[in-house]
Structure formats: C-alpha cells, structure tokens
Design an enzyme around this catalytic site. Structure first.
Site, PDB file in Angstrom:
ATOM      1  N   ASP A  81     -35.655  93.098  45.638  1.00  0.00           N
ATOM      2  CA  ASP A  81     -34.368  92.496  46.014  1.00  0.00           C
ATOM      3  C   ASP A  81     -33.319  92.757  44.913  1.00  0.00           C
ATOM      4  O   ASP A  81     -33.631  92.711  43.721  1.00  0.00           O
ATOM      5  CB  ASP A  81     -34.597  90.977  46.177  1.00  0.00           C
ATOM      6  CG  ASP A  81     -33.449  90.285  46.880  1.00  0.00           C
ATOM      7  OD1 ASP A  81     -32.671  90.958  47.576  1.00  0.00           O
ATOM      8  OD2 ASP A  81     -33.355  89.044  46.726  1.00  0.00           O
ATOM      9  N   HIS A  82     -32.085  93.008  45.319  1.00  0.00           N
ATOM     10  CA  HIS A  82     -30.962  93.185  44.386  1.00  0.00           C
ATOM     11  C   HIS A  82     -31.265  94.160  43.250  1.00  0.00           C
ATOM     12  O   HIS A  82     -31.047  93.853  42.074  1.00  0.00           O
ATOM     13  CB  HIS A  82     -30.523  91.834  43.788  1.00  0.00           C
ATOM     14  CG  HIS A  82     -29.797  90.982  44.768  1.00  0.00           C
ATOM     15  ND1 HIS A  82     -28.489  91.214  45.137  1.00  0.00           N
ATOM     16  CD2 HIS A  82     -30.202  89.910  45.481  1.00  0.00           C
ATOM     17  CE1 HIS A  82     -28.126  90.314  46.037  1.00  0.00           C
ATOM     18  NE2 HIS A  82     -29.147  89.519  46.272  1.00  0.00           N
ATOM     19  N   HIS A 179     -24.572  83.039  47.381  1.00  0.00           N
ATOM     20  CA  HIS A 179     -25.847  82.759  46.715  1.00  0.00           C
ATOM     21  C   HIS A 179     -25.791  81.400  46.013  1.00  0.00           C
ATOM     22  O   HIS A 179     -24.771  81.035  45.448  1.00  0.00           O
ATOM     23  CB  HIS A 179     -26.156  83.827  45.668  1.00  0.00           C
ATOM     24  CG  HIS A 179     -26.428  85.181  46.251  1.00  0.00           C
ATOM     25  ND1 HIS A 179     -25.536  86.211  46.194  1.00  0.00           N
ATOM     26  CD2 HIS A 179     -27.515  85.657  46.896  1.00  0.00           C
ATOM     27  CE1 HIS A 179     -26.064  87.275  46.780  1.00  0.00           C
ATOM     28  NE2 HIS A 179     -27.264  86.972  47.213  1.00  0.00           N
ATOM     29  N   HIS A 209     -27.689  87.367  53.152  1.00  0.00           N
ATOM     30  CA  HIS A 209     -28.075  86.842  51.836  1.00  0.00           C
ATOM     31  C   HIS A 209     -27.511  85.435  51.699  1.00  0.00           C
ATOM     32  O   HIS A 209     -26.629  85.022  52.442  1.00  0.00           O
ATOM     33  CB  HIS A 209     -27.509  87.738  50.723  1.00  0.00           C
ATOM     34  CG  HIS A 209     -28.328  88.977  50.500  1.00  0.00           C
ATOM     35  ND1 HIS A 209     -29.062  89.191  49.360  1.00  0.00           N
ATOM     36  CD2 HIS A 209     -28.544  90.053  51.293  1.00  0.00           C
ATOM     37  CE1 HIS A 209     -29.689  90.352  49.457  1.00  0.00           C
ATOM     38  NE2 HIS A 209     -29.386  90.908  50.611  1.00  0.00           N
ATOM     39  N   GLY A 210     -28.033  84.702  50.684  1.00  0.00           N
ATOM     40  CA  GLY A 210     -27.495  83.368  50.422  1.00  0.00           C
ATOM     41  C   GLY A 210     -27.902  82.354  51.480  1.00  0.00           C
ATOM     42  O   GLY A 210     -27.123  81.491  51.867  1.00  0.00           O
ATOM     43  N   SER A 212     -29.918  79.764  51.397  1.00  0.00           N
ATOM     44  CA  SER A 212     -30.092  78.348  51.010  1.00  0.00           C
ATOM     45  C   SER A 212     -28.849  77.524  51.302  1.00  0.00           C
ATOM     46  O   SER A 212     -27.732  77.969  51.020  1.00  0.00           O
ATOM     47  CB  SER A 212     -30.407  78.254  49.512  1.00  0.00           C
ATOM     48  OG  SER A 212     -31.608  78.905  49.231  1.00  0.00           O
ATOM     49  N   VAL A 232     -33.767  83.979  51.234  1.00  0.00           N
ATOM     50  CA  VAL A 232     -33.741  82.597  50.738  1.00  0.00           C
ATOM     51  C   VAL A 232     -34.376  82.556  49.357  1.00  0.00           C
ATOM     52  O   VAL A 232     -35.432  83.162  49.136  1.00  0.00           O
ATOM     53  CB  VAL A 232     -34.520  81.638  51.670  1.00  0.00           C
ATOM     54  CG1 VAL A 232     -34.366  80.201  51.198  1.00  0.00           C
ATOM     55  CG2 VAL A 232     -34.069  81.765  53.118  1.00  0.00           C
TER      56      VAL A 232
HETATM   57  P1  13P Z   1     -29.958  81.734  47.996  1.00  0.00           P
HETATM   58  O1  13P Z   1     -30.424  81.459  46.614  1.00  0.00           O
HETATM   59  O2  13P Z   1     -28.597  81.186  48.275  1.00  0.00           O
HETATM   60  O3  13P Z   1     -30.951  81.327  49.036  1.00  0.00           O
HETATM   61  O4  13P Z   1     -29.784  83.325  48.114  1.00  0.00           O
HETATM   62  C1  13P Z   1     -30.936  84.110  48.068  1.00  0.00           C
HETATM   63  C2  13P Z   1     -30.628  85.558  48.224  1.00  0.00           C
HETATM   64  O5  13P Z   1     -29.711  85.951  48.909  1.00  0.00           O
HETATM   65  C3  13P Z   1     -31.524  86.486  47.537  1.00  0.00           C
HETATM   66  O6  13P Z   1     -31.210  87.820  47.758  1.00  0.00           O
END
Ligand code: 13P
Length: 278
Positions: A81-82, A179, A209-210, A212, A232
């Site tokens: 990821d990323h 995020h 993404h993001g 949460s 997540v």
């Molecule tokens: P959150 O921490 O907001 O869940 O984002 C996770 C994310 O996008 C990881 O790539």
C-alpha cells in the site's frame, strides 16, 4: 491461497460487491486479518504500507504475509500500500507481493503517468497487479502518508486518460474521504454523483482510500455506486485500543489477545458491510 489482485477485484466488480483492504503493521495483525477473512470465506487485500517499514521490515511483511496467505483456502492478495518509489515496489514484487500501489498522486498528471507506467511494466511482466491514484486523498494517517495533505477531487477526464495511458489494474479516486480520523468524528460527505460518473468512464475497479470513520451508510452506497476496494487502517487501531481498555488487565498476554480481538471485530464488521453487498 495467495492470489493476484486483478482476479479478486475484477470478480468483485462484476459481482457488485466490495473487497476490504486492511493495513497490518504487526505480525499479529497480519495473522488476525487472514484468519478472519478465512473464517468468513471472503477474499481480502492483505495490505502493508511502505510508511510502516520502520515498524516491521518489508522482508518480514512479505514472509509472514505469504506464509499466512498460503496457509488458508480463501483467496488472499498480498498488497503493498502507498508505495512511494520504484525501488521499494520492485523489492516488494521480488519478495512475492502479488499487488502493489504506486502513490504518485501528489505529482503532476504527466509525472504520475510516467512513474506509474514504469511500475506497470515491471509488475505485469511478473504477474503482479498495480493500483495507482489520481486526484489525491489527503489527511493524516500515521506512517502511511507521513504528513498532512489536502484532498483533491478526481476529475472524470483525468481518470479516464490516466487509466488508458498507464494500463493500471485498479484506480484509487478521491471523492470526499481522507486518511485518518475526521474532525469532531463527523462522517464525511461523499460525492456520489462524481463516483457514478467515474465508474461509468473508467473500466478498471475503483478504490476508496480513507475508509475509517466514513460511516456504514456512505460505504454501502459507495460500493453500490462503483467502489470495489475499500482501504481501512485507523479503525483497526481504534478498535484494538477499545478492546484493550475494556479488558482492564496488566497482563501483556491478555493485552495482546484483546488487540487481536479488537482487530478481528473491525474486519468482520467491514467485510459483512461491503463484501456481501450485491
Ligand atoms: P484510514 O486510516 O482513514 O482508514 O485510511 C486507510 C487507507 O486509506 C490506507 O491506504
């Protein structure tokens, strides 16, 4: 069973359901995520972010991720990821990750395209799937983004051109999430109209993404309107801490068990929320 990302995400897109991509930053979390997915007989993208390589190394993440993925019947994608640079992504691919994300979303379009194509050429020749991001999902996510940044919405034209030119297997788009934790715990307003347009214009699975704090209703709708993969991270830390506090224990072993249980509950919630949506 360790599988590539494309097969899992294309099947989900065709079936109109979502796949959860939880980020692990401990070896315990890795085990818990795979066992939870297997118990629910639902594929996941078991994700490890480059920003967490100071906590466990890429080599450890690859070894333990492959070990657990290969131990269960349920399809598991080992996803980077990323990813921030080609060399790191190349190492991840060589170590056995079956899917990688290059995040060059802070760059100008041409540079993002150039860098993504470089990764696609290397990854595809080795049967590894590639995710990239156009527009930018901002916010602060400890270790993952390495800082705070503003979101930039994805435009339909850029997304279509980017997907065509790069040959990516999935595309992360920015439609209103960020995020980390949202201010005052308010759920964000997502641009579902933009999402539907993006989904109609871009042939590959779309990624949010993001995840949460985005709210169950928003996420259910996002999957209905075209999101296939949901990332997540932060909610796993929150869920683990809640379980640890509730355990009221001084025993490190009980703390570890509570952490695992907290993460299991959060993943179960997200899988039941989006992976069964039709
Ligand atoms: P959150 O921490 O907001 O869940 O984002 C996770 C994310 O996008 C990881 O790539």
């Amino acid at each position: 069973m360790l599988v590539d990302g494309k097969s899992v995400l294309n099947a989900a897109k065709a079936g109109h359901y979502g796949i959860v991509a939880p980020d692990f930053l401990t070896l315990n979390a890795c085990r818990t995520f795979v066992q939870t997915a297997d118990a629910l007989k639902t594929p996941i993208l078991l994700s490890f972010a480059q920003g967490h390589a100071g906590l466990i190394s890429l080599e450890e993440a690859a070894l333990v991720g492959k070990y657990w993925a290969e131990k269960v019947e349920t399809p598991i994608v080992l996803h980077l990821d990323h990813g921030q640079d080609f060399d790191f992504l190349r190492r991840a691919i060589d170590l056995g990750f079956t899917s990688v994300m290059l995040d060059a979303s802070m760059e100008k379009m041409e540079e993002n395209v150039r860098r993504t194509k470089e990764v696609v050429a290397y990854a595809h020749s080795r049967g590894v799937s590639v995710e990239a991001e156009i527009g930018h999902v901002g916010g602060a996510s400890e270790g993952i983004e390495g800082g705070i940044s503003d979101s930039v919405y994805t435009t339909v034209e850029e997304a279509r051109t980017f997907a065509d030119e790069t040959g990516v297997d999935s595309l992360a788009v920015s439609i209103g999430t960020s995020h980390g934790v949202y201010q005052s715990n308010r759920t964000p307003e997502l641009n579902f109209e933009r999402l539907r347009e993006l989904s109609a214009a871009v042939p590959v699975p779309l990624v949010l993404h993001g995840g949460s704090g985005t709210g169950d209703e928003n996420l259910r709708r996002a999957v209905r309107d075209g999101i296939t993969k949901l990332n997540v991270y932060t909610d796993f830390l929150t869920g683990a801490m809640e379980e640890i506090r509730a355990a009221q224990t001084d025993s490190l072993i009980e703390i570890q068990k509570a952490e695992d249980e907290g993460m299991r509950k959060v993943l179960t919630h997200y899988i039941e929320l989006i992976s069964k949506t039709v």
